[in-house]
Enzyme design. Structure first.
Site, short mmCIF file in Angstrom:
data_model
loop_
_atom_site.label_atom_id
_atom_site.label_comp_id
_atom_site.label_asym_id
_atom_site.label_seq_id
_atom_site.Cartn_x
_atom_site.Cartn_y
_atom_site.Cartn_z
N ASP A 36 0.92 -1.20 -0.09
CA ASP A 36 -0.07 -0.10 -0.12
C ASP A 36 0.78 1.19 0.01
OD1 ASP A 36 -2.37 1.32 -0.03
OD2 ASP A 36 -2.47 1.52 2.15
N HIS A 53 2.28 2.89 -8.88
CA HIS A 53 1.98 1.60 -9.21
C HIS A 53 3.17 0.83 -9.92
CE1 HIS A 53 -1.80 2.04 -7.55
NE2 HIS A 53 -2.34 2.41 -8.71
N LEU A 84 10.25 -21.22 -2.71
CA LEU A 84 9.27 -20.22 -2.07
C LEU A 84 7.99 -20.31 -3.01
CD1 LEU A 84 9.55 -16.92 -0.55
CD2 LEU A 84 8.18 -16.76 -2.53
C1 IPE Z 1 -5.36 -2.77 -0.36
O1 IPE Z 1 -5.23 -1.62 -0.40
C2 IPE Z 1 -5.39 -3.27 -1.53
C3 IPE Z 1 -4.20 -3.63 -2.10
C4 IPE Z 1 -3.14 -3.25 -1.51
C5 IPE Z 1 -4.35 -4.48 -3.38
P1 IPE Z 1 -6.17 -0.24 -0.47
O2 IPE Z 1 -5.61 1.07 -0.53
O3 IPE Z 1 -7.12 -0.63 -1.62
O4 IPE Z 1 -6.94 -0.21 1.01
P2 IPE Z 1 -7.97 0.95 1.64
O5 IPE Z 1 -8.88 1.26 0.56
O6 IPE Z 1 -6.87 1.81 2.02
O7 IPE Z 1 -8.53 0.01 2.83
C1 IPE Z 2 -1.67 0.32 -3.39
O1 IPE Z 2 -1.43 1.61 -3.50
C2 IPE Z 2 -1.79 -0.46 -4.53
C3 IPE Z 2 -2.97 -0.98 -4.96
C4 IPE Z 2 -4.32 -0.96 -3.90
C5 IPE Z 2 -3.52 -1.61 -6.20
P1 IPE Z 2 -2.92 2.66 -3.55
O2 IPE Z 2 -3.15 2.81 -4.92
O3 IPE Z 2 -3.60 2.14 -2.63
O4 IPE Z 2 -1.94 3.90 -2.73
P2 IPE Z 2 -2.42 5.06 -1.74
O5 IPE Z 2 -3.06 4.10 -0.44
O6 IPE Z 2 -3.60 5.63 -2.78
O7 IPE Z 2 -1.43 5.79 -1.34
MG MG Z 3 -4.13 2.35 -0.64
#
Ligand code: IPE
Ligand code: IPE
Ligand code: MG
Length: 249
Positions: free
Chosen positions: A30, A47, A141
């Site tokens: 995240d 990403h 793994l």
């Molecule tokens: C969780 O992160 C999903 C992934 C990392 C793929 P999100 O960014 O979607 O989660 P929330 O919305 O902050 O809970």
């Molecule tokens: C996690 O990073 C990747 C996915 C959920 C696909 P985010 O896109 O949620 O990044 P933030 O949380 O907005 O910073």
């Molecule tokens: Mg996020």
């Protein structure tokens, strides 16, 4: 087969007793959007920058002796994002799996897909299934790529399949226990260490069943800034925890 390439900094995994190394680590990758925003870049650039973090972490996991990684790449809730971001993430996941397959195979990594097929692009499913087939016998793994994954969806789907087998008289409902249901899950292994980057302290529907007794480690680092040293740091925190599983001394 090749051994993991040492980290460019020369860093080595901390020396810990084998019993203190988690077998299965769940990783919520995240913070990509925030990383990009800080740099005035589009979210998609975050990403892209996150790809290297995952594969460096996998090499570090092998070095330290972790046997399974579940990486949260796209959740059943991420469909709520803008159509442009969803489209980007679909294509990106497909390309990453394709691009990294040979390298994972060389490292002896078994790639598995955890998630639902509903709504998921066929080209993504095709890449995931191809990776599963090619790496099926690898033992170093296991990397569960969690794409269109949700913990609740996984449990519901398991319950439906279990119900069918009960109806078909393959299973006696009076004998259903935790072990029975676990067999129907995409990921049947308990999580030892649940690691989330970005500073958010929540599960976001990841590995609900498997994390019943996981140790939670939330680190204040955005995913694109993560590398294997982040995992090792989390494992050092994990190694200091007292896991009791409900027992008492
Ligand atoms: C969780 O992160 C999903 C992934 C990392 C793929 P999100 O960014 O979607 O989660 P929330 O919305 O902050 O809970
Ligand atoms: C996690 O990073 C990747 C996915 C959920 C696909 P985010 O896109 O949620 O990044 P933030 O949380 O907005 O910073
Ligand atoms: Mg996020």
């Amino acid at each position: 087969m090749r051994k993991p390439t040492p980290h460019s900094s020369g860093a080595k995994p901390p020396k810990l007793a084998k019993s203190l190394i988690p077998n299965h680590v769940a990783v919520v990758m995240d913070g990509n959007g925030r990383w990009a925003k800080q740099r005035g870049l589009p979210r998609t650039a975050g990403h892209e920058a996150g790809e290297a973090a995952l594969f460096d972490l996998v090499e570090g996991a092998i070095e330290i002796g972790v046997k399974e990684i579940s990486a949260f790449a796209f959740s059943t809730e991420n469909w709520k994002r803008s159509p442009e971001e969803v489209k980007f993430l679909m294509g990106f996941n497909r390309d990453v799996i394709r691009r990294r397959l040979d390298d994972m195979h060389e490292l002896g990594v078994r790639v598995r897909w955890a998630g639902r097929d509903r709504k998921l692009w066929k080209s993504v499913i095709d890449e995931l299934e191809r990776a599963e087939k090619i790496t099926a016998k690898n033992k170093v793994l296991t990397l569960n790529m969690c794409v269109n994954y949700g913990g609740r969806a996984e449990i519901i789907d398991a319950a439906i399949e279990l119900g069918k087998d009960i109806k078909a008289k393959k299973i006696d409902p009076d004998k259903v226990n935790e072990k029975t249901l676990t067999k129907y899950l995409d990921v049947p292994t308990d999580v030892d260490l649940f690691l989330r980057s970005s500073g958010e302290e929540r599960i976001s529907n990841f590995m609900l069943w498997q994390s019943a007794y996981a140790e939670m480690v939330f680190l204040d680092v955005l995913w694109p800034d993560v590398d294997r040293r982040t995992l090792w740091h989390a494992i050092e925190i994990y190694a200091k925890r007292d896991r009791r599983f409900g027992s008492a001394k």
